[in-house]
Design a protein around this motif. Structure first.
Motif, PDB file in Angstrom:
ATOM      1  N   UNK A  58      55.208  73.561  81.722  1.00 18.36           N
ATOM      2  CA  UNK A  58      56.508  73.886  82.300  1.00 18.36           C
ATOM      3  C   UNK A  58      57.669  73.634  81.356  1.00 18.36           C
ATOM      4  N   UNK A  59      57.445  72.863  80.304  1.00 20.19           N
ATOM      5  CA  UNK A  59      58.517  72.582  79.350  1.00 20.19           C
ATOM      6  C   UNK A  59      58.337  73.432  78.105  1.00 20.19           C
ATOM      7  N   UNK A  60      59.443  73.730  77.461  1.00 17.20           N
ATOM      8  CA  UNK A  60      59.409  74.567  76.260  1.00 17.20           C
ATOM      9  C   UNK A  60      59.638  73.687  75.030  1.00 17.20           C
ATOM     10  N   UNK A  61      58.594  73.490  74.270  1.00 14.20           N
ATOM     11  CA  UNK A  61      58.685  72.697  73.045  1.00 14.20           C
ATOM     12  C   UNK A  61      58.632  73.572  71.798  1.00 14.20           C
ATOM     13  N   UNK A  62      58.913  74.851  71.945  1.00 15.39           N
ATOM     14  CA  UNK A  62      58.772  75.755  70.804  1.00 15.39           C
ATOM     15  C   UNK A  62      59.731  75.407  69.671  1.00 15.39           C
ATOM     16  N   UNK A  63      60.947  74.980  69.989  1.00 10.64           N
ATOM     17  CA  UNK A  63      61.896  74.614  68.939  1.00 10.64           C
ATOM     18  C   UNK A  63      61.408  73.390  68.174  1.00 10.64           C
ATOM     19  N   UNK A  64      60.910  72.409  68.902  1.00  4.75           N
ATOM     20  CA  UNK A  64      60.392  71.197  68.260  1.00  4.75           C
ATOM     21  C   UNK A  64      59.188  71.539  67.394  1.00  4.75           C
ATOM     22  N   UNK A  65      58.300  72.405  67.898  1.00  4.36           N
ATOM     23  CA  UNK A  65      57.125  72.810  67.119  1.00  4.36           C
ATOM     24  C   UNK A  65      57.529  73.505  65.833  1.00  4.36           C
ATOM     25  N   UNK A  66      58.523  74.380  65.918  1.00  2.00           N
ATOM     26  CA  UNK A  66      58.961  75.094  64.712  1.00  2.00           C
ATOM     27  C   UNK A  66      59.611  74.155  63.702  1.00  2.00           C
ATOM     28  N   UNK A  67      60.366  73.196  64.188  1.00  2.00           N
ATOM     29  CA  UNK A  67      61.001  72.227  63.283  1.00  2.00           C
ATOM     30  C   UNK A  67      59.941  71.377  62.588  1.00  2.00           C
TER      31      UNK A  67
END
Length: 85
Positions: A58-67
């Motif tokens: 339910x949470x979006x961690x895509x920005x953290x993954x890309x960083x």
């Protein structure tokens, strides 16, 4: 099926990091060190992918993954540009 692929990618990145860093320990070639750090960072990015997609969908961690993926590539970039053997 996707969860199996995520786990296999994470285990492959971890195995690469361990093998490359072990080889660095034996030979002391500095580029192996930078590659090992890169693979360790890619393992962390894959762990974040597993957490993002499977544990907390339910949470979006895509920005953290890309960083984390970008930070993982920086040691390799440094090693390729500034290290000479």
């Amino acid at each position: 099926m996707a969860s199996l692929i995520y786990f296999l990618c994470a285990i492959t990145a971890l195995a690469c990091a361990v093998l490359v860093l072990r080889s660095y320990r034996n030979t002391r070639h500095r580029l192996l060190f930078w590659c090992g750090l890169c693979f360790a960072g890619m393992f962390a990015a894959n762990l974040l992918l597993i957490i993002d997609r499977l544990v907390m969908p339910d949470t979006d961690l895509s920005t953290v993954r890309l960083i984390v993926g970008l930070i993982a590539l920086l040691p390799l970039l440094y090693g390729l540009v500034w290290e000479d053997e």
